[in-house]
Enzyme design. Structure first.
Site, PDB file in Angstrom:
ATOM      1  N   TYR B 178       0.842  -1.193   0.000  1.00  0.00           N
ATOM      2  CA  TYR B 178       0.000   0.000   0.000  1.00  0.00           C
ATOM      3  C   TYR B 178       0.873   1.238   0.000  1.00  0.00           C
ATOM      4  O   TYR B 178       2.073   1.166   0.266  1.00  0.00           O
ATOM      5  CB  TYR B 178      -0.940   0.010   1.210  1.00  0.00           C
ATOM      6  N   CYS B 179       0.239   2.389  -0.320  1.00  0.00           N
ATOM      7  CA  CYS B 179       1.004   3.633  -0.317  1.00  0.00           C
ATOM      8  C   CYS B 179       0.109   4.777   0.127  1.00  0.00           C
ATOM      9  O   CYS B 179      -0.574   4.672   1.134  1.00  0.00           O
ATOM     10  CB  CYS B 179       1.650   3.901  -1.659  1.00  0.00           C
ATOM     11  N   ARG B 180       0.096   5.878  -0.633  1.00  0.00           N
ATOM     12  CA  ARG B 180      -0.570   7.084  -0.131  1.00  0.00           C
ATOM     13  C   ARG B 180      -2.055   7.119  -0.351  1.00  0.00           C
ATOM     14  O   ARG B 180      -2.772   7.837   0.331  1.00  0.00           O
ATOM     15  CB  ARG B 180       0.050   8.305  -0.785  1.00  0.00           C
ATOM     16  N   CYS B 184      -2.249   6.513  -5.958  1.00  0.00           N
ATOM     17  CA  CYS B 184      -0.809   6.658  -5.863  1.00  0.00           C
ATOM     18  C   CYS B 184      -0.185   5.487  -6.620  1.00  0.00           C
ATOM     19  O   CYS B 184      -0.584   4.332  -6.458  1.00  0.00           O
ATOM     20  CB  CYS B 184      -0.412   6.641  -4.393  1.00  0.00           C
ATOM     21  N   TYR B 208      -2.949   4.732   3.053  1.00  0.00           N
ATOM     22  CA  TYR B 208      -2.874   4.887   4.489  1.00  0.00           C
ATOM     23  C   TYR B 208      -3.904   5.851   5.074  1.00  0.00           C
ATOM     24  O   TYR B 208      -4.540   5.531   6.083  1.00  0.00           O
ATOM     25  CB  TYR B 208      -1.460   5.301   4.921  1.00  0.00           C
TER      26      TYR B 208
END
Lengths: 221, 221
Positions: B178-180, B184, B208
């Site tokens: 996962y990221c932003r 993303c 997140y």
DNA sequence: ATAGTATTCAAGCGATTAGTAGAATACTGA
DNA sequence: TCAGTATTCTACTAATCGCTTGAATACTAT
């Protein structure tokens, strides 16, 4: 990396659609149901040409769709997610823009006194037959959809048609009024007037569009 | 009646804040956590003065707050309702602006192939110890908060640090990156690279900020 | 066809906005 | 106190936006 930039530019297009007070007003009316350009221009107090231009901006932002029937073009919000977006916008403005709080406090001083009732609670009480629901919007809006069992009396006719609400055998039956949305003054006004007459009246916390998109039952005609 | 107009004007102020691509990008970074003006200007590729001006517009719209610590001023989104608003904006853009669909289809062609996993499902699997969670954001963002138990390997170092993910005894253990946020590209990239190496990798459906505001557990440092 | 109506298009204006550049402010550490 | 740094403030220009006006288009009814 340009992908990201492009994407934000597209999001901004939707944001732009929300950046003008007149467009937001048009959107709120559209949230009630389908409307022609002329109707919208009247209600927002804009010229027809200007209204048409705003509507096209909204259309390019994907927020409204339209359908042509004969001479008239009918616009509508293009999905419930648009209503959710408007709600989120309102929520942020209410919580964080002090001017909004100030405005609401100034004009709707009785806000807390009116003891707004949440949607779910109203639904229960309607099922139990405990309350009379009052829809104070214009008949056209009522016809396009309303809370089941609600009585439609536009604000202007409220005083003349009081008997439609009152049950002579149970004069203390509670009345719950609602209108276009949480900031629409119609319901506030109605509750204030009913209370002046000693009736037991409260206000639905929000309005018809929110009721509908919450998936609660609606009735037409 | 002027009340209504005033109110829409205030809502429009919030809408205006959302009407510029650079401001939306700044907001997305702020949704990750607190940031100084300088950090924000770097990441958005704007001059410091320009960034400062955008931030003040956001502040007047009530969307961000700031706190001064020594020389630096740290900005942050002023509530979870702001993140909800951004989500609603994204949702409308995604569903209704065809250009966004086109963009996403062009740049993230593998989107569906990556089988995004919803938040709740990931949480269950983490609890059952079935997956390794991979956070591909920069260390500063990871430090400010992350999914419990997630391993932090920035995208650039992924190839060198593969062994931190792999369990020699169970090479088929699934990895969820996962990221932003949902658009993303970091997590998309990571999953693609891991799969090239024959690893079983998927992507968290969103990022997140969404995880945190959904009330799911987070971990810091 | 023709007249009438609802909507959209096109051109033009004043006001607002995004961005730049350079000065001013506020704070820190020597 | 003074130099250095992070941020904000103050013009200023080019581009965009909101609105008006008048013409053009699309459809209906006679």
């Amino acid at each position: 990396m340009s992908f990201k930039h492009e994407l934000f530019a597209q999001f901004a297009r939707v944001g732009k659609a929300l950046s003008n007070a007149n467009r937001l007003e048009l959107l709120e009316f559209l949230a009630q149901g389908e409307r022609s350009v002329e109707q919208l221009s009247k209600v927002a107090g804009l010229t027809v040409a200007n209204t048409s231009q705003h509507l096209q901006q909204l259309r390019h932002a994907g927020m409204v769709s339209c359908r042509k029937e004969g001479l008239k073009v009918y616009y509508r919000v293009s999905g419930d997610d648009v209503i959710d977006l408007l709600g989120a916008l309102r929520a942020v403005a209410e919580r964080h823009v002090t001017d909004v709080q100030h405005l609401v406090a100034t004009y709707l001083t009785v806000k807390d006194d009116l003891e707004p009732i949440p949607r779910e609670e109203l639904l229960e009480r309607v099922r139990d037959g405990l309350v009379t629901v009052l829809d104070v919007r214009p008949p056209e809006e009522y016809a396009a959809g309303h809370v089941p069992g609600a009585v439609n009396i536009p604000l202007g006719e409220l005083e003349q048609r009081l008997e439609e609400l009152g049950n002579p055998e149970n004069e203390n039956r509670e009345i719950v009024a609602y209108c276009r949305g949480p900031h629409c003054v119609l319901a506030f006004d109605a509750v204030a007037r009913l209370r002046e007459r000693g009736m037991k009246a409260r206000r639905l916390e929000d309005g018809y569009p929110e009721w509908r998109t919450a998936g609660l039952p609606v009735e037409t005609t």
